[in-house]
Scaffold this motif. Sequence first.
Motif, PDB file in Angstrom:
ATOM      1  N   ARG A  14     -11.843  14.746  18.820  1.00 17.88           N
ATOM      2  CA  ARG A  14     -12.157  15.785  19.819  1.00 17.88           C
ATOM      3  C   ARG A  14     -11.977  17.173  19.196  1.00 17.88           C
ATOM      4  O   ARG A  14     -12.774  18.077  19.415  1.00 17.88           O
ATOM      5  CB  ARG A  14     -11.269  15.633  21.051  1.00 17.88           C
ATOM      6  CG  ARG A  14     -11.673  14.429  21.912  1.00 17.88           C
ATOM      7  CD  ARG A  14     -10.832  14.288  23.183  1.00 17.88           C
ATOM      8  NE  ARG A  14     -11.259  13.107  23.907  1.00 17.88           N
ATOM      9  CZ  ARG A  14     -10.605  11.944  23.905  1.00 17.88           C
ATOM     10  NH1 ARG A  14      -9.461  11.812  23.260  1.00 17.88           N
ATOM     11  NH2 ARG A  14     -11.082  10.899  24.553  1.00 17.88           N
TER      12      ARG A  14
ATOM     13  N   GLU B 273     -18.783  22.223  16.521  1.00 13.06           N
ATOM     14  CA  GLU B 273     -19.626  23.008  17.430  1.00 13.06           C
ATOM     15  C   GLU B 273     -19.492  24.494  17.150  1.00 13.06           C
ATOM     16  O   GLU B 273     -20.474  25.228  17.177  1.00 13.06           O
ATOM     17  CB  GLU B 273     -19.274  22.693  18.891  1.00 13.06           C
ATOM     18  CG  GLU B 273     -19.924  21.383  19.337  1.00 13.06           C
ATOM     19  CD  GLU B 273     -19.880  21.162  20.841  1.00 13.06           C
ATOM     20  OE1 GLU B 273     -18.805  21.379  21.426  1.00 13.06           O
ATOM     21  OE2 GLU B 273     -20.923  20.766  21.404  1.00 13.06           O
TER      22      GLU B 273
ATOM     23  N   LYS C 213     -11.380  12.209  30.177  1.00 15.76           N
ATOM     24  CA  LYS C 213     -12.739  12.723  30.294  1.00 15.76           C
ATOM     25  C   LYS C 213     -12.957  13.388  31.649  1.00 15.76           C
ATOM     26  O   LYS C 213     -12.640  12.833  32.694  1.00 15.76           O
ATOM     27  CB  LYS C 213     -13.757  11.598  30.124  1.00 15.76           C
ATOM     28  CG  LYS C 213     -15.160  12.143  30.289  1.00 15.76           C
ATOM     29  CD  LYS C 213     -16.246  11.184  29.915  1.00 15.76           C
ATOM     30  CE  LYS C 213     -17.545  11.933  29.847  1.00 15.76           C
ATOM     31  NZ  LYS C 213     -18.314  11.886  31.076  1.00 15.76           N
TER      32      LYS C 213
ATOM     33  N   GLU D 247     -18.252  10.925  25.847  1.00 13.29           N
ATOM     34  CA  GLU D 247     -17.791  12.181  25.255  1.00 13.29           C
ATOM     35  C   GLU D 247     -17.277  11.846  23.863  1.00 13.29           C
ATOM     36  O   GLU D 247     -17.071  10.670  23.544  1.00 13.29           O
ATOM     37  CB  GLU D 247     -16.669  12.817  26.095  1.00 13.29           C
ATOM     38  CG  GLU D 247     -15.416  11.955  26.151  1.00 13.29           C
ATOM     39  CD  GLU D 247     -14.183  12.701  26.659  1.00 13.29           C
ATOM     40  OE1 GLU D 247     -14.265  13.912  26.906  1.00 13.29           O
ATOM     41  OE2 GLU D 247     -13.135  12.060  26.776  1.00 13.29           O
TER      42      GLU D 247
ATOM     43  N   MET E 266     -37.685  16.062  17.914  1.00  9.38           N
ATOM     44  CA  MET E 266     -37.029  17.306  17.495  1.00  9.38           C
ATOM     45  C   MET E 266     -36.720  17.181  16.009  1.00  9.38           C
ATOM     46  O   MET E 266     -36.414  16.101  15.520  1.00  9.38           O
ATOM     47  CB  MET E 266     -35.730  17.518  18.289  1.00  9.38           C
ATOM     48  CG  MET E 266     -35.966  18.083  19.688  1.00  9.38           C
ATOM     49  SD  MET E 266     -34.617  17.755  20.834  1.00  9.38           S
ATOM     50  CE  MET E 266     -33.359  18.777  20.211  1.00  9.38           C
TER      51      MET E 266
ATOM     52  N   GLU F 225     -24.965  20.841  16.605  1.00 15.41           N
ATOM     53  CA  GLU F 225     -25.319  20.382  17.950  1.00 15.41           C
ATOM     54  C   GLU F 225     -24.749  18.974  18.125  1.00 15.41           C
ATOM     55  O   GLU F 225     -25.116  18.060  17.390  1.00 15.41           O
ATOM     56  CB  GLU F 225     -26.833  20.304  18.130  1.00 15.41           C
ATOM     57  CG  GLU F 225     -27.572  21.610  17.951  1.00 15.41           C
ATOM     58  CD  GLU F 225     -27.562  22.479  19.200  1.00 15.41           C
ATOM     59  OE1 GLU F 225     -27.026  22.026  20.231  1.00 15.41           O
ATOM     60  OE2 GLU F 225     -28.083  23.606  19.142  1.00 15.41           O
ATOM     61  N   ILE F 226     -23.855  18.797  19.092  1.00 11.86           N
ATOM     62  CA  ILE F 226     -23.306  17.460  19.320  1.00 11.86           C
ATOM     63  C   ILE F 226     -23.796  16.958  20.671  1.00 11.86           C
ATOM     64  O   ILE F 226     -23.680  17.667  21.676  1.00 11.86           O
ATOM     65  CB  ILE F 226     -21.765  17.475  19.273  1.00 11.86           C
ATOM     66  CG1 ILE F 226     -21.296  18.023  17.918  1.00 11.86           C
ATOM     67  CG2 ILE F 226     -21.197  16.072  19.497  1.00 11.86           C
ATOM     68  CD1 ILE F 226     -19.792  18.054  17.738  1.00 11.86           C
ATOM     69  N   PHE F 227     -24.355  15.758  20.679  1.00 14.38           N
ATOM     70  CA  PHE F 227     -24.875  15.199  21.920  1.00 14.38           C
ATOM     71  C   PHE F 227     -24.163  13.901  22.271  1.00 14.38           C
ATOM     72  O   PHE F 227     -24.614  12.819  21.901  1.00 14.38           O
ATOM     73  CB  PHE F 227     -26.376  14.938  21.791  1.00 14.38           C
ATOM     74  CG  PHE F 227     -27.197  16.173  21.539  1.00 14.38           C
ATOM     75  CD1 PHE F 227     -27.210  17.213  22.449  1.00 14.38           C
ATOM     76  CD2 PHE F 227     -27.949  16.296  20.381  1.00 14.38           C
ATOM     77  CE1 PHE F 227     -27.969  18.362  22.221  1.00 14.38           C
ATOM     78  CE2 PHE F 227     -28.714  17.437  20.143  1.00 14.38           C
ATOM     79  CZ  PHE F 227     -28.719  18.474  21.061  1.00 14.38           C
TER      80      PHE F 227
ATOM     81  N   LYS G 190     -28.010  25.941  26.918  1.00 19.15           N
ATOM     82  CA  LYS G 190     -27.029  26.772  26.210  1.00 19.15           C
ATOM     83  C   LYS G 190     -27.434  28.234  26.182  1.00 19.15           C
ATOM     84  O   LYS G 190     -26.606  29.107  25.955  1.00 19.15           O
ATOM     85  CB  LYS G 190     -26.857  26.261  24.774  1.00 19.15           C
ATOM     86  CG  LYS G 190     -26.167  24.903  24.719  1.00 19.15           C
ATOM     87  CD  LYS G 190     -25.933  24.431  23.302  1.00 19.15           C
ATOM     88  CE  LYS G 190     -25.259  23.063  23.340  1.00 19.15           C
ATOM     89  NZ  LYS G 190     -25.088  22.473  22.019  1.00 19.15           N
TER      90      LYS G 190
ATOM     91  N   PHE H  45     -25.626  10.025  24.113  1.00 20.34           N
ATOM     92  CA  PHE H  45     -26.939   9.632  23.593  1.00 20.34           C
ATOM     93  C   PHE H  45     -26.750   8.632  22.461  1.00 20.34           C
ATOM     94  O   PHE H  45     -26.182   8.962  21.422  1.00 20.34           O
ATOM     95  CB  PHE H  45     -27.726  10.856  23.107  1.00 20.34           C
ATOM     96  CG  PHE H  45     -28.185  11.737  24.233  1.00 20.34           C
ATOM     97  CD1 PHE H  45     -29.398  11.507  24.853  1.00 20.34           C
ATOM     98  CD2 PHE H  45     -27.378  12.770  24.698  1.00 20.34           C
ATOM     99  CE1 PHE H  45     -29.814  12.304  25.915  1.00 20.34           C
ATOM    100  CE2 PHE H  45     -27.779  13.573  25.753  1.00 20.34           C
ATOM    101  CZ  PHE H  45     -29.005  13.333  26.368  1.00 20.34           C
TER     102      PHE H  45
ATOM    103  N   LEU I 198     -32.241  15.889  25.963  1.00 16.97           N
ATOM    104  CA  LEU I 198     -31.718  16.654  24.829  1.00 16.97           C
ATOM    105  C   LEU I 198     -32.304  18.064  24.749  1.00 16.97           C
ATOM    106  O   LEU I 198     -31.541  19.030  24.622  1.00 16.97           O
ATOM    107  CB  LEU I 198     -31.982  15.901  23.516  1.00 16.97           C
ATOM    108  CG  LEU I 198     -31.106  14.688  23.256  1.00 16.97           C
ATOM    109  CD1 LEU I 198     -31.447  14.071  21.907  1.00 16.97           C
ATOM    110  CD2 LEU I 198     -29.649  15.088  23.247  1.00 16.97           C
TER     111      LEU I 198
ATOM    112  N   PHE J 222     -34.587  18.259  12.587  1.00 18.34           N
ATOM    113  CA  PHE J 222     -33.324  18.790  12.070  1.00 18.34           C
ATOM    114  C   PHE J 222     -33.308  18.623  10.556  1.00 18.34           C
ATOM    115  O   PHE J 222     -34.109  17.868   9.992  1.00 18.34           O
ATOM    116  CB  PHE J 222     -32.138  18.022  12.657  1.00 18.34           C
ATOM    117  CG  PHE J 222     -31.949  18.234  14.135  1.00 18.34           C
ATOM    118  CD1 PHE J 222     -31.182  19.289  14.605  1.00 18.34           C
ATOM    119  CD2 PHE J 222     -32.550  17.390  15.054  1.00 18.34           C
ATOM    120  CE1 PHE J 222     -31.016  19.487  15.970  1.00 18.34           C
ATOM    121  CE2 PHE J 222     -32.394  17.585  16.416  1.00 18.34           C
ATOM    122  CZ  PHE J 222     -31.627  18.640  16.872  1.00 18.34           C
TER     123      PHE J 222
END
Lengths: 308, 550, 249
Positions: free
Chosen positions: B122, B129, C32, B47, B6, B134-136, C195, B139, C188, B8
């Motif tokens: 957080r 966002e 979480k 997270e 991808m 884009e927050i993943f 979305k 990963f 991903l 970016f």
Amino acid sequence: MSILVIAEHDNGSLKDETLNTVTAAVQIGGNVDLLIAGENCNAVAEQAAKISGVNRVLVADHAVYAHQLAENISLLVSELAVDYSHVLAPATTNGKNFMPRVAATLDVSQISEITAVVSADTFKRPIYAGNAIATVQSTDKVKVITVRATGFDAAVCDGSATIESLDKATDAGLSSFVKEELAQSDRPGLTSAKVIISGGRGMGNSSNFSLLEQVADKLGAAVGASRAAVDAGYAPNDMQVGQTGKIVAPDLYIAVGISGAIQHLAGMKDSKVIVAINKDEEAPIFQVADFGLVDDLFDAVPELANSL
Amino acid sequence: MQREAMEFDVVIVGAGPAGLSAACRLMQQAQVNDQELMVCVVEKGSEVGAHILSGAVFEPRALNELFPDWEEQGLALGEKVSADEIYLFKDEQKATKIPNCMVPSTMHNEGNYVISLGNLTRWLAEKAESLGVEIFPGFAAAEILYREDGAVKGIATGDMGVDENGQPKDSYMPGMELHAKYTLFAEGCRGHLGKELISRFNLDSDSDPQHYGLGIKELWDIDPAKHKPGLVIHGAGWPLGKNAAGGSFLYHAENNQVVLGLITDLSYENPYLSPFDEMQRMKHQSVFKQYLDGGKRVSYGARAIAKGGFNSLPKMSFAGGLLIGCDAGTLNFAKIKGSHTAMKSGMIAADTLIGVLASGDAGGQDLTQFAEDFKCSWLNEELQCSRNFGPAMHKFGMVFGGVFNYLDQNCFKGKLPFTLHDLKPDFAQLKPASECHKIVYPKPDGVFSFDKLSSVFLSNTHHAEDQPCHLKLQDATIPLAHNLVLFDEPAQRFCPAGVYEIVEDEQHNKAFQINSQNCVHCKTCDIKDPSQNITWVTPEGAGGPNYPNM
Amino acid sequence: MKVLVAVKRVIDYNIKVRVKSDQSGVDLANVKMAMNPFCEIAVEEAVRLKEKGVADEVIVVSIGPKVAQEQIRTAMALGADRGILVETDEPLESLAIAKLLTKVVEVEQPGLVILGKQSIDADNNQTGQMLGALAGMSQGTFASEINVSENSVEVTREIDGGLQTLSLNLPAIITTDLRLNEPRYASLPNIMKAKRKPLDVKTPADFGVNVISGLKTLLVESPQERSAGVLVGSVSELVEKLKNEAKVI
């Protein structure tokens, strides 16, 4: 108050969980009737009539109840339930299967897996996998409850209830039985075993686990292992009891050569009786054990196998 | 299986204060300039905030610049610092309170906040966002990708569903390639990709070696009657004493909670030292004990800190990317604060990048402009003024170093015309065990002090079963053949999570066991192993601790 | 055939829960949250049915606060086609959830509804069965294998002591057990695609459902900690105590 308890059985014999459930019913107080729904289940009724505390044994003997299909049993129970203040069933896979259908049909909530009776309308039940205990109160007209057997002693069997047969049979016509395969293994699975003997890193190597198997064979127990034993390669991962393994709560848990790290305790602390055998008297496992034996496991375990 | 890719404009590795501030600033500026920008952040924690652990007394300077209206935007930062106390501890009982006027000015905290950095990140993630980033989470950036000309092309996330022997399981999912014009590395202290970049591009050729501390922290619920919101306590001396530099802290946060911990300087020499046990016994000091008595421990965690400061700061730009925050080492140790500096470094990076991207740059350049922008910022000035703080402590010891720092910071405002250097890397400091005294630590009492495993339990650490060990030994024989013989294998003690053990079987054969599932991702092993034989790499994404309010 | 999957937002299974000091519940602040693991298995099974061509649409529904959209998006990243959130900030009991799901079933007319057997927070193990009763559908709880044919579904269930196989008329309710499948990871690109998938937001009032419950939680406590028992001197003493005192062998 009057209470209906649904018996757990396999048409041939009554299952022990029924006795614990009757005890819960007796603690709530009032008349206790027992329902046996099945097919050709007379022998069960005879057994059930002996449970002390039971007033009447109601028997619905018909092919539609042969396999405890939830759709059929729940229709029967909800029809009977209107005459009772409480309906109780053991929290077995069977009780868990049909009881919520009963509750929904009656338009009441269900109180799942109670472990204590506080009063006739208030109960304790574990939530978050036993990491918290909730006290819940019900204002529903009929209280539909499943009972966790380990929370209550078994009722004794020196009574003589009357047996009445019910002339009822409804087939919801939604489902049918195909087959059943009950595990034939001599040794039960970890999560369903009533007795578990587990080994830790103290076992030294994988072949020493045969010492535990000798005890397990005598007790009809499952064999488990701690994470440390699994990591050391002494036992396969599916035997692991603990935070990252299986969560168990047998009647008897025997921890052999297990130090008792909190990660292991998280998987077995709800066992009814815990026995620890370890040569290190400072091992934390002794802090939670009902019976501790400070001894070399290579002496104690064979002796235990011989004395059973 | 072929990896998908991808594209970016900017890929950011790590959703901490540096990475998220860079992301927010990029999008803010892009909005101002009406610029189209694709920015993504990958985060190895399950997270945002799951792997964030910091004291933290927070200086809001950078936040005020990034979101001047943060208060109106609904951020409840924490408790405003109400009082500062500094103690010199002699033992478990004796403590001398240092008068305020004797404290280096960098250690004053008026206007600062006691916060949970995890919760701040957080909030920053929500903002990012909503700005279109884009927050993943979950990963892990496992690998750096390079263009043919050697410039950084982006990163690849780790494969998921691989068994311990490296074979794909049923759930196997290959990693993704994330290509970018520029990649920002914001992994925090001793990032494993940052380490590769520093060595590949020789980024540290003109700087002193990086120096580290290990911070071990706990969160406690305390008796509300003893809670003094905003009280900040720092301590020096016991229990580390002469064995190691470092210091203790206890901050009164919100909701009847205190956070407390010990930073042990990883330059210590005695291989018998155990930062974990030092931290456990520290809580028995009467100054701390008075607050903890009747309380309950809620959470536990640990994280290494890059504390070398200005002198250890590597070159932060290289072809195709930038190193920001603690991944480079922007923490100000004189203040024991790295959050505002990390945020600022990310914001400067964003400012540099936005200009470059607006000019139609195709990426892959070495953004030397960043060094210029950095130099003109308050961040550079702040770090430069504090440059002698750490080396002075090392060179002159705590008392004389402390006096030096008082004079340096309060009288000369960090402008003395010379610079102290500290050239020996931390891993090389260990002395052979035979030359050191064995340290006997008291047994945990189960009330104030606890063992390692019950501590790790409270970090909510989890790694998927059956995956390759993420703690790689270059030479599997070194732990037993070298480290055990010479240093009594210090990994058993410097790891705050019980990952490393020397185990013995019935025949007394020894083995070096790695319990990688306990790893809290603090990176100490990668730093302190005397043989530099342990390399920390990313485990399967979402593995590691799950810190709630740390 | 449409497949409806119900998912619940719960505390992540790796988090140690902590009872609040006022005993009003469990501390969920900044903790979480994630999709209930059994619900994840339900989503996976539905997506596999779609991949096999058995299902043509997978609809995921959740009932809970606004943030439960995250779990619906996760389900869509795993392959569900669209989502429905019945938004409410009230913590609802299983019966109210089942009533709301009944309404969703009336609207969507799915051939199968797949749910987790229980949520790891309340541990009730009720919703699927209650929905079965209210919607007049057959049920296969604790499923470890399912095979769908024209008008019925064969479900293998994990029961005490073994496995039971039932044949259910469609439409049917399935609740999942652990061994049904191993859920995939969300990729991903699929997370990004999710979305943009449609997500409908409703309220209990839209369905005219009364969500008042007859149950009240009075207190939530930490479980009693075990205390050390007795040390025995020998194996024979141990056996004697297990037989006569504890009565467990």
